[in-house]
Design an enzyme around this catalytic site. Sequence first.
Site, PDB file in Angstrom:
ATOM      1  N   LYS A 112      19.438 -14.119  34.898  1.00  0.00           N
ATOM      2  CA  LYS A 112      18.695 -15.384  34.762  1.00  0.00           C
ATOM      3  C   LYS A 112      19.507 -16.544  35.325  1.00  0.00           C
ATOM      4  O   LYS A 112      18.961 -17.463  35.935  1.00  0.00           O
ATOM      5  CB  LYS A 112      18.361 -15.681  33.289  1.00  0.00           C
ATOM      6  N   LYS A 195      11.704  -1.945  38.647  1.00  0.00           N
ATOM      7  CA  LYS A 195      10.767  -1.580  37.585  1.00  0.00           C
ATOM      8  C   LYS A 195       9.577  -2.528  37.578  1.00  0.00           C
ATOM      9  O   LYS A 195       9.682  -3.664  38.036  1.00  0.00           O
ATOM     10  CB  LYS A 195      11.486  -1.609  36.239  1.00  0.00           C
ATOM     11  N   LYS A 198       6.701  -8.233  34.306  1.00  0.00           N
ATOM     12  CA  LYS A 198       5.739  -9.333  34.185  1.00  0.00           C
ATOM     13  C   LYS A 198       6.011 -10.440  35.191  1.00  0.00           C
ATOM     14  O   LYS A 198       5.113 -11.130  35.621  1.00  0.00           O
ATOM     15  CB  LYS A 198       5.835  -9.956  32.794  1.00  0.00           C
TER      16      LYS A 198
HETATM   17  P1  TYM Z   1       9.105  -7.229  27.070  1.00  0.00           P
HETATM   18  O1  TYM Z   1       8.081  -8.151  26.521  1.00  0.00           O
HETATM   19  O2  TYM Z   1       9.700  -7.547  28.394  1.00  0.00           O
HETATM   20  O3  TYM Z   1       8.519  -5.772  27.168  1.00  0.00           O
HETATM   21  C1  TYM Z   1       7.907  -5.140  26.040  1.00  0.00           C
HETATM   22  C2  TYM Z   1       8.291  -3.685  26.030  1.00  0.00           C
HETATM   23  O4  TYM Z   1       7.920  -3.054  27.254  1.00  0.00           O
HETATM   24  C3  TYM Z   1       9.030  -2.371  27.812  1.00  0.00           C
HETATM   25  N1  TYM Z   1       8.955  -2.414  29.291  1.00  0.00           N
HETATM   26  C4  TYM Z   1       9.065  -1.334  30.064  1.00  0.00           C
HETATM   27  N2  TYM Z   1       9.260  -0.040  29.765  1.00  0.00           N
HETATM   28  C5  TYM Z   1       9.306   0.829  30.795  1.00  0.00           C
HETATM   29  N3  TYM Z   1       9.155   0.467  32.099  1.00  0.00           N
HETATM   30  C6  TYM Z   1       8.967  -0.827  32.433  1.00  0.00           C
HETATM   31  N4  TYM Z   1       8.810  -1.165  33.704  1.00  0.00           N
HETATM   32  C7  TYM Z   1       8.916  -1.789  31.404  1.00  0.00           C
HETATM   33  N5  TYM Z   1       8.762  -3.138  31.376  1.00  0.00           N
HETATM   34  C8  TYM Z   1       8.791  -3.496  30.066  1.00  0.00           C
HETATM   35  C9  TYM Z   1      10.248  -3.113  27.304  1.00  0.00           C
HETATM   36  O5  TYM Z   1      11.389  -2.283  27.347  1.00  0.00           O
HETATM   37  C10 TYM Z   1       9.823  -3.460  25.898  1.00  0.00           C
HETATM   38  O6  TYM Z   1      10.043  -2.351  25.048  1.00  0.00           O
HETATM   39  N6  TYM Z   1      13.101  -8.441  24.397  1.00  0.00           N
HETATM   40  C11 TYM Z   1      11.885  -7.661  24.394  1.00  0.00           C
HETATM   41  C12 TYM Z   1      10.938  -8.022  23.257  1.00  0.00           C
HETATM   42  C13 TYM Z   1      11.585  -7.999  21.926  1.00  0.00           C
HETATM   43  C14 TYM Z   1      11.925  -6.862  21.159  1.00  0.00           C
HETATM   44  C15 TYM Z   1      12.522  -7.362  19.989  1.00  0.00           C
HETATM   45  C16 TYM Z   1      11.784  -5.501  21.366  1.00  0.00           C
HETATM   46  C17 TYM Z   1      11.950  -9.095  21.231  1.00  0.00           C
HETATM   47  N7  TYM Z   1      12.521  -8.714  20.063  1.00  0.00           N
HETATM   48  C18 TYM Z   1      12.996  -6.501  18.973  1.00  0.00           C
HETATM   49  C19 TYM Z   1      12.252  -4.647  20.366  1.00  0.00           C
HETATM   50  C20 TYM Z   1      12.836  -5.145  19.205  1.00  0.00           C
HETATM   51  C21 TYM Z   1      11.178  -7.907  25.695  1.00  0.00           C
HETATM   52  O7  TYM Z   1      11.394  -8.887  26.358  1.00  0.00           O
HETATM   53  O8  TYM Z   1      10.257  -6.977  26.001  1.00  0.00           O
END
Ligand code: TYM
Length: 332
Positions: A112, A195, A198
């Site tokens: 970032k 990967k 978003k």
């Molecule tokens: P976020 O919102 O970016 O994504 C949500 C979940 O989707 C998974 N993910 C993927 N898995 C496989 N391949 C991909 N291309 C891919 N893109 C996204 C992410 O690994 C995630 O599981 N920091 C986290 C949200 C969060 C969280 C937490 C998760 C906040 N607090 C506590 C678990 C526990 C995040 O930004 O995910």
Amino acid sequence: MKDIVVSGARPTGNLHLGNYLGALKQFVAMQDSYNCYFFIADYHSLTTHPNPKDLHQGVKTVLVEYLACGVDPEKVTLYLQSDLVQIPELYLFLNMHAYVGELERVPTFKEKVRTQPDNVNAGLLTYPTLMAADILIHKATKVPVGKDQEQHLELARVYARRFNYLYGAEIFPEPVAFNMGNDLVKVPGLNGAGKMSKSDDESTSIFLKDSAKELHKKIMRAVTDTGPTMENQPKTEGVQNLFTLMSYVSDPEAIAYFETEYNAMRIRYGDMKKQLAEDMNTYLTPIREKIEELSHNDAYLKRVAEEGAAKARISAQNTIDEVRAIVGFKSF
Ligand code: TYM
């Protein structure tokens, strides 16, 4: 006692296939066997300063999409992160023992700093402590996430261990990234690299709500190459990504057919993409239909969010009461 599971996703747009395969499908697979807390990480989305007018709609979108994927509020505790004041309180306690140096070394933070140098805020730096608070507030041991979250989980373990050690209390278990019996997932995008994400150009991510037409258009434009020039040639990343995506949604026979065609240098990527688009559409249609149906049911969404928050607050408050006592806060 059932193991405690916590996970969430940020409400920064529609959920994509990576979110589904990396996390949501796991949520659904786990909801019958574990004590699950699934939430919408709306505080986390503030690091990028969403327009206040759009924030609620973003949260609604993700709530609808969780439910459409089969997350069942009768089986799990489903809530908004911002409905639990206990989470920012635990975040504060954890931050007191989170060192700036270790946070600055987190790869997603470094990324970032490189990509958005004008918005390197303290929330971004302490993102892993907030994430640890999300998990530790319910004393979770298992966290279903995609591969990209592995390092954040490592820090959550560091903070749990450190807190226990400093206060001489076994309050927090050490949570692990978890995927029902398999390796953590990393779903590739359609741009030939990395990967699915978003923040990528929307045309390279497959969203759960995409129509058949949108899926076809995006997949037909996916990055490939000019074709193999020798038998059994190693695949370029874009081509490998298409095979990976097929492995999630297509029949084994269809995949074997295109493998054989590739290895014999006869492959027509156009045919493969058509097949992938069709299979992806078949795979996503039930979810898309459910999204459409649920997005008009505001009364149901309100009930789900309120009941989920009430349930989640009980477990969160128990933890905060313990933490406050351990840290030394007492009432007069
Ligand atoms: P976020 O919102 O970016 O994504 C949500 C979940 O989707 C998974 N993910 C993927 N898995 C496989 N391949 C991909 N291309 C891919 N893109 C996204 C992410 O690994 C995630 O599981 N920091 C986290 C949200 C969060 C969280 C937490 C998760 C906040 N607090 C506590 C678990 C526990 C995040 O930004 O995910």
